[in-house]
Motif scaffolding. Sequence first.
Motif, PDB file in Angstrom:
ATOM      1  N   GLY A 199       0.778  -1.245   0.000  1.00  0.00           N
ATOM      2  CA  GLY A 199       0.000   0.000   0.000  1.00  0.00           C
ATOM      3  C   GLY A 199       0.799   1.279   0.000  1.00  0.00           C
ATOM      4  O   GLY A 199       0.233   2.367   0.133  1.00  0.00           O
ATOM      5  N   ARG A 200       2.124   1.186  -0.157  1.00  0.00           N
ATOM      6  CA  ARG A 200       2.895   2.432  -0.205  1.00  0.00           C
ATOM      7  C   ARG A 200       4.111   2.289  -1.111  1.00  0.00           C
ATOM      8  O   ARG A 200       4.479   1.178  -1.506  1.00  0.00           O
ATOM      9  CB  ARG A 200       3.306   2.884   1.198  1.00  0.00           C
ATOM     10  N   LEU A 201       4.717   3.447  -1.415  1.00  0.00           N
ATOM     11  CA  LEU A 201       5.942   3.406  -2.214  1.00  0.00           C
ATOM     12  C   LEU A 201       7.054   2.769  -1.385  1.00  0.00           C
ATOM     13  O   LEU A 201       7.254   3.155  -0.234  1.00  0.00           O
ATOM     14  CB  LEU A 201       6.396   4.819  -2.618  1.00  0.00           C
ATOM     15  N   PRO A 202       7.816   1.843  -1.945  1.00  0.00           N
ATOM     16  CA  PRO A 202       8.895   1.209  -1.167  1.00  0.00           C
ATOM     17  C   PRO A 202      10.138   2.093  -1.031  1.00  0.00           C
ATOM     18  O   PRO A 202      11.071   1.713  -0.334  1.00  0.00           O
ATOM     19  CB  PRO A 202       9.234  -0.048  -1.981  1.00  0.00           C
ATOM     20  N   TRP A 203      10.187   3.227  -1.707  1.00  0.00           N
ATOM     21  CA  TRP A 203      11.388   4.076  -1.666  1.00  0.00           C
ATOM     22  C   TRP A 203      11.005   5.486  -1.228  1.00  0.00           C
ATOM     23  O   TRP A 203       9.847   5.879  -1.262  1.00  0.00           O
ATOM     24  CB  TRP A 203      12.028   4.123  -3.072  1.00  0.00           C
ATOM     25  N   HIS A 204      12.053   6.222  -0.825  1.00  0.00           N
ATOM     26  CA  HIS A 204      11.867   7.639  -0.496  1.00  0.00           C
ATOM     27  C   HIS A 204      12.977   8.386  -1.235  1.00  0.00           C
ATOM     28  O   HIS A 204      14.133   8.364  -0.816  1.00  0.00           O
ATOM     29  CB  HIS A 204      11.966   7.843   1.024  1.00  0.00           C
ATOM     30  N   ILE A 205      12.614   9.019  -2.352  1.00  0.00           N
ATOM     31  CA  ILE A 205      13.620   9.684  -3.184  1.00  0.00           C
ATOM     32  C   ILE A 205      13.122  11.115  -3.465  1.00  0.00           C
ATOM     33  O   ILE A 205      12.371  11.357  -4.411  1.00  0.00           O
ATOM     34  CB  ILE A 205      13.844   8.910  -4.514  1.00  0.00           C
ATOM     35  N   PRO A 206      13.517  12.072  -2.602  1.00  0.00           N
ATOM     36  CA  PRO A 206      12.991  13.437  -2.736  1.00  0.00           C
ATOM     37  C   PRO A 206      13.194  14.031  -4.130  1.00  0.00           C
ATOM     38  O   PRO A 206      12.323  14.764  -4.637  1.00  0.00           O
ATOM     39  CB  PRO A 206      13.774  14.227  -1.672  1.00  0.00           C
ATOM     40  N   GLN A 207      14.317  13.732  -4.768  1.00  0.00           N
ATOM     41  CA  GLN A 207      14.560  14.281  -6.109  1.00  0.00           C
ATOM     42  C   GLN A 207      13.512  13.778  -7.107  1.00  0.00           C
ATOM     43  O   GLN A 207      13.061  14.520  -7.981  1.00  0.00           O
ATOM     44  CB  GLN A 207      15.963  13.884  -6.574  1.00  0.00           C
ATOM     45  N   GLU A 208      13.101  12.532  -6.953  1.00  0.00           N
ATOM     46  CA  GLU A 208      12.088  11.975  -7.847  1.00  0.00           C
ATOM     47  C   GLU A 208      10.726  12.619  -7.553  1.00  0.00           C
ATOM     48  O   GLU A 208       9.970  12.935  -8.457  1.00  0.00           O
ATOM     49  CB  GLU A 208      12.029  10.446  -7.685  1.00  0.00           C
ATOM     50  N   THR A 209      10.449  12.826  -6.264  1.00  0.00           N
ATOM     51  CA  THR A 209       9.182  13.468  -5.881  1.00  0.00           C
ATOM     52  C   THR A 209       9.111  14.887  -6.465  1.00  0.00           C
ATOM     53  O   THR A 209       8.078  15.304  -6.986  1.00  0.00           O
ATOM     54  CB  THR A 209       9.048  13.529  -4.337  1.00  0.00           C
ATOM     55  N   ARG A 210      10.227  15.616  -6.387  1.00  0.00           N
ATOM     56  CA  ARG A 210      10.234  16.983  -6.933  1.00  0.00           C
ATOM     57  C   ARG A 210      10.020  16.958  -8.447  1.00  0.00           C
ATOM     58  O   ARG A 210       9.269  17.770  -8.999  1.00  0.00           O
ATOM     59  CB  ARG A 210      11.569  17.686  -6.610  1.00  0.00           C
ATOM     60  N   LEU A 211      10.663  16.024  -9.122  1.00  0.00           N
ATOM     61  CA  LEU A 211      10.502  15.912 -10.575  1.00  0.00           C
ATOM     62  C   LEU A 211       9.037  15.602 -10.912  1.00  0.00           C
ATOM     63  O   LEU A 211       8.439  16.227 -11.800  1.00  0.00           O
ATOM     64  CB  LEU A 211      11.423  14.813 -11.128  1.00  0.00           C
ATOM     65  N   TYR A 212       8.464  14.645 -10.202  1.00  0.00           N
ATOM     66  CA  TYR A 212       7.065  14.263 -10.406  1.00  0.00           C
ATOM     67  C   TYR A 212       6.148  15.482 -10.245  1.00  0.00           C
ATOM     68  O   TYR A 212       5.286  15.755 -11.084  1.00  0.00           O
ATOM     69  CB  TYR A 212       6.728  13.150  -9.405  1.00  0.00           C
ATOM     70  N   ARG A 213       6.366  16.240  -9.167  1.00  0.00           N
ATOM     71  CA  ARG A 213       5.518  17.413  -8.927  1.00  0.00           C
ATOM     72  C   ARG A 213       5.649  18.440 -10.043  1.00  0.00           C
ATOM     73  O   ARG A 213       4.676  19.073 -10.447  1.00  0.00           O
ATOM     74  CB  ARG A 213       5.853  18.048  -7.577  1.00  0.00           C
ATOM     75  N   SER A 214       6.868  18.610 -10.552  1.00  0.00           N
ATOM     76  CA  SER A 214       7.066  19.608 -11.615  1.00  0.00           C
ATOM     77  C   SER A 214       6.390  19.146 -12.913  1.00  0.00           C
ATOM     78  O   SER A 214       5.886  19.956 -13.683  1.00  0.00           O
ATOM     79  CB  SER A 214       8.555  19.886 -11.835  1.00  0.00           C
TER      80      SER A 214
END
Length: 159
Positions: free
Chosen positions: A20-35
């Motif tokens: 039920g959740r993402l297995p990783w925590h990659i802030p750079q990927e999250t920022r890219l996704y948001r952009s």
Amino acid sequence: MAFVAVVVAMTRKRVIASRGRLPWHIPQETRLYRSIVANGTVVMGRRTYLQMAKSWPGRRCVVVSSSGFKSPALDVCPDAEQAIDKARSYGDDVFVIGGATLYAATIGVVDRMYISYIKKDYDGDLFFPQFDEREWDVMDRRDYAEFEHVVYVRRRSKY
Ligand SMILES: NC(=O)c1ccc[n+]([C@@H]2O[C@H](COP(=O)([O-])OP(=O)(O)OC[C@H]3O[C@@H](n4cnc5c(N)ncnc54)[C@H](OP(=O)(O)O)[C@@H]3O)[C@@H](O)[C@H]2O)c1
């Protein structure tokens, strides 16, 4: 002209989630996704919406649910096709952001895919559907420390 795309982060074995959740925590990927999704309308399955609702201020979104789920000031459509039509009616690019059920229902109709391939291998229980790379052109490919990001455009667009 506006396009319809899926946006996903997955391992090379296509894992998108574990319990039920993402297995990783990659802030750079999250920022890219948001952009990527910042100026579009997003479409998501009910479970993904419920998971992300609190971090979803102000962005236009359409939720797919056929079980009667409702939420004030939220577009809810009973199937993927109606949800994409509703999202397209706003005029901006449309981003289908998951989860697994919705990816499976839409991969055959979207005309772009923004895929982050997570370099580390993670176990999981939900997967992005398999697709035939010969049906897609690579429009952009960028290497980051923990993932590679590839933008695919369908050779024959459906929208
Ligand atoms: N790695 C990534 O990039 C990424 C992105 C997003 C989410 N995720 C992960 O994906 C998981 C959620 O995926 P999931 O497959 O369990 O749930 P989901 O696709 O987010 O939501 C499933 C629900 O949405 C509705 N739905 C989806 N497709 C539908 C369709 N074609 N027609 C009618 N209703 C439809 C149904 O709601 P009703 O039951 O109400 O009918 C269904 O039960 C989470 O663990 C999340 O962390 C990963």
